[in-house]
Design a protein around this motif. Structure first.
Motif, short mmCIF file in Angstrom:
data_model
loop_
_atom_site.label_atom_id
_atom_site.label_comp_id
_atom_site.label_asym_id
_atom_site.label_seq_id
_atom_site.Cartn_x
_atom_site.Cartn_y
_atom_site.Cartn_z
N PHE A 48 28.82 61.15 87.15
CA PHE A 48 29.36 62.00 88.21
C PHE A 48 30.44 61.21 88.94
CE2 PHE A 48 29.56 63.44 92.63
CZ PHE A 48 29.87 64.77 92.43
N GLU A 49 31.67 61.70 88.83
CA GLU A 49 32.82 61.05 89.44
C GLU A 49 32.90 59.57 89.05
OE1 GLU A 49 32.67 61.82 93.62
OE2 GLU A 49 33.30 63.91 93.40
N GLY A 50 32.64 59.30 87.76
CA GLY A 50 32.75 57.95 87.23
C GLY A 50 31.56 57.06 87.48
N SER A 51 30.54 57.58 88.17
CA SER A 51 29.34 56.80 88.45
C SER A 51 28.21 57.24 87.54
CB SER A 51 28.94 56.98 89.92
OG SER A 51 27.75 56.28 90.20
N VAL A 52 27.48 56.28 86.95
CA VAL A 52 26.39 56.59 86.04
C VAL A 52 25.17 57.07 86.82
CG1 VAL A 52 24.84 55.68 84.28
CG2 VAL A 52 27.20 54.89 84.37
N ARG A 53 24.70 58.26 86.48
CA ARG A 53 23.50 58.81 87.12
C ARG A 53 22.27 58.69 86.22
NH1 ARG A 53 24.29 59.67 92.56
NH2 ARG A 53 26.51 60.07 92.85
N ALA A 54 22.50 58.71 84.92
CA ALA A 54 21.38 58.64 83.98
C ALA A 54 21.92 58.33 82.59
CB ALA A 54 20.60 59.96 83.97
N VAL A 55 21.00 58.04 81.67
CA VAL A 55 21.33 57.86 80.25
C VAL A 55 20.30 58.65 79.45
CG1 VAL A 55 21.43 56.25 78.32
CG2 VAL A 55 22.48 55.64 80.51
N VAL A 56 20.79 59.43 78.49
CA VAL A 56 19.91 60.22 77.63
C VAL A 56 20.04 59.70 76.21
CG1 VAL A 56 19.40 62.52 76.71
CG2 VAL A 56 20.15 62.26 79.10
N GLU A 57 18.91 59.49 75.54
CA GLU A 57 18.90 59.03 74.15
C GLU A 57 18.14 60.06 73.32
OE1 GLU A 57 17.60 55.12 71.47
OE2 GLU A 57 17.27 55.16 73.63
N LEU A 58 18.79 60.52 72.24
CA LEU A 58 18.19 61.52 71.36
C LEU A 58 18.17 61.01 69.92
CD1 LEU A 58 20.12 64.65 72.69
CD2 LEU A 58 17.75 64.05 73.21
N ALA A 59 17.14 61.36 69.19
CA ALA A 59 17.03 60.99 67.78
C ALA A 59 16.73 62.24 66.95
CB ALA A 59 15.92 59.95 67.58
N SER A 60 17.30 62.29 65.74
CA SER A 60 17.14 63.49 64.91
C SER A 60 17.04 63.13 63.43
CB SER A 60 18.33 64.44 65.14
OG SER A 60 18.25 65.55 64.28
N PHE A 61 16.33 63.98 62.70
CA PHE A 61 16.27 63.82 61.24
C PHE A 61 17.58 64.23 60.59
CE2 PHE A 61 11.50 64.52 61.70
CZ PHE A 61 11.20 63.18 61.50
N SER A 62 18.39 65.02 61.29
CA SER A 62 19.67 65.49 60.75
C SER A 62 20.82 64.87 61.52
CB SER A 62 19.75 67.03 60.84
OG SER A 62 19.57 67.45 62.18
N PRO A 63 22.02 64.80 60.95
CA PRO A 63 23.16 64.19 61.63
C PRO A 63 23.58 64.98 62.86
CG PRO A 63 23.57 64.40 59.27
CD PRO A 63 22.35 65.22 59.56
N PHE A 64 24.10 64.28 63.87
CA PHE A 64 24.71 64.94 65.01
C PHE A 64 26.16 65.23 64.64
CE2 PHE A 64 21.34 62.42 67.17
CZ PHE A 64 20.66 63.48 67.77
#
Length: 230
Positions: free
Chosen positions: A114-130
């Motif tokens: 948000f406005e260049g400031s990190v609020r969170a990090v999300v990590e996702l994993a999948s059997f198929s390509p993103f």
């Protein structure tokens, strides 16, 4: 629709759970974790703390907290850029279900800004390509999520300040009541002191009158005694 639904929420834990559940369904992810950026005290280094997870099996060797630049989660926050792993080692992580377990094909780590400031990090994993479409969609969605998280943080701060203000106001009212009671006690003591002072003055006048009467009687006795002697 999803963002509007998030905007109606006020609890970070509930919002992060909704975000992971929605994102997993939209990009066919089977595993996810959500790290929120802490607001540290003065002199303490900020860190990303595990807030919630999706299909995640906690392991003792894995940390639930990352400093900036530490691990892929911390690196993603430090660089403020998406990180994509397309060749995940078989022993890196396994997605488990009731039927079995297997390593994911792709892992993507996304900064929520948000406005260049990190609020969170999300990590996702999948059997198929993103796919490129998935990656672009996630980049756009995390921008909106950053706005929602900032709003929640601002609302939480406002509520905390309001609660502090109400607590201080209640404390002030209590002090004012104590001061009023103390003033009333002082006024009562002053009134009692004035009453006792008046009583003492009255007794002093009575003593003085008694002394004058005794002096007059003594004078009369002296005169009478003189006449008798003569």
């Amino acid at each position: 629709r999803f963002i509007r639904m998030l905007q109606g929420q006020r609890d970070l834990g509930a919002v992060s759970t909704m975000i992971l559940s929605e994102l997993a369904g939209l990009v066919s992810a089977q595993h996810g974790v959500f790290y929120s950026m802490t607001t540290p005290a003065e002199g303490v280094e900020p860190a990303l703390e595990l807030q919630t997870s999706y299909g995640y099996e906690e392991r003792r060797r894995l940390s639930t907290s990352f400093r900036l630049g530490e691990g892929l989660v911390g690196q993603c926050a430090a660089e403020k850029k998406r990180i994509l792993l397309t060749e995940v080692p078989s022993d890196y992580v396994r997605i488990n279900s009731g039927l079995g377990a297997a390593p994911p094909l792709n892992i993507i780590v996304l900064p929520v800004l948000f406005e260049g400031s990190v609020r969170a990090v999300v990590e996702l994993a999948s059997f198929s390509p993103f796919s490129i479409t998935h990656q672009t969609f996630l980049d756009q969605l995390t921008e909106s999520i950053g706005l929602v998280l900032n709003t929640i943080g601002a609302n939480t701060l406002t509520e905390n300040l309001l609660a502090q203000s109400q607590s201080l106001a209640a404390e002030l009212r209590s002090q004012q009541e104590e001061l009023r009671q103390s003033n009333e006690d002082l006024e009562g003591q002053a009134s009692l002191l004035a009453q006792r002072s008046a009583e003492a003055e009255q007794k002093n006048e009575e003593v003085q009158r008694s002394q004058r009467l005794l002096e007059e009687k003594a004078g009369q006795l002296a005169v009478s005694s003189k006449y008798k002697s003569e």
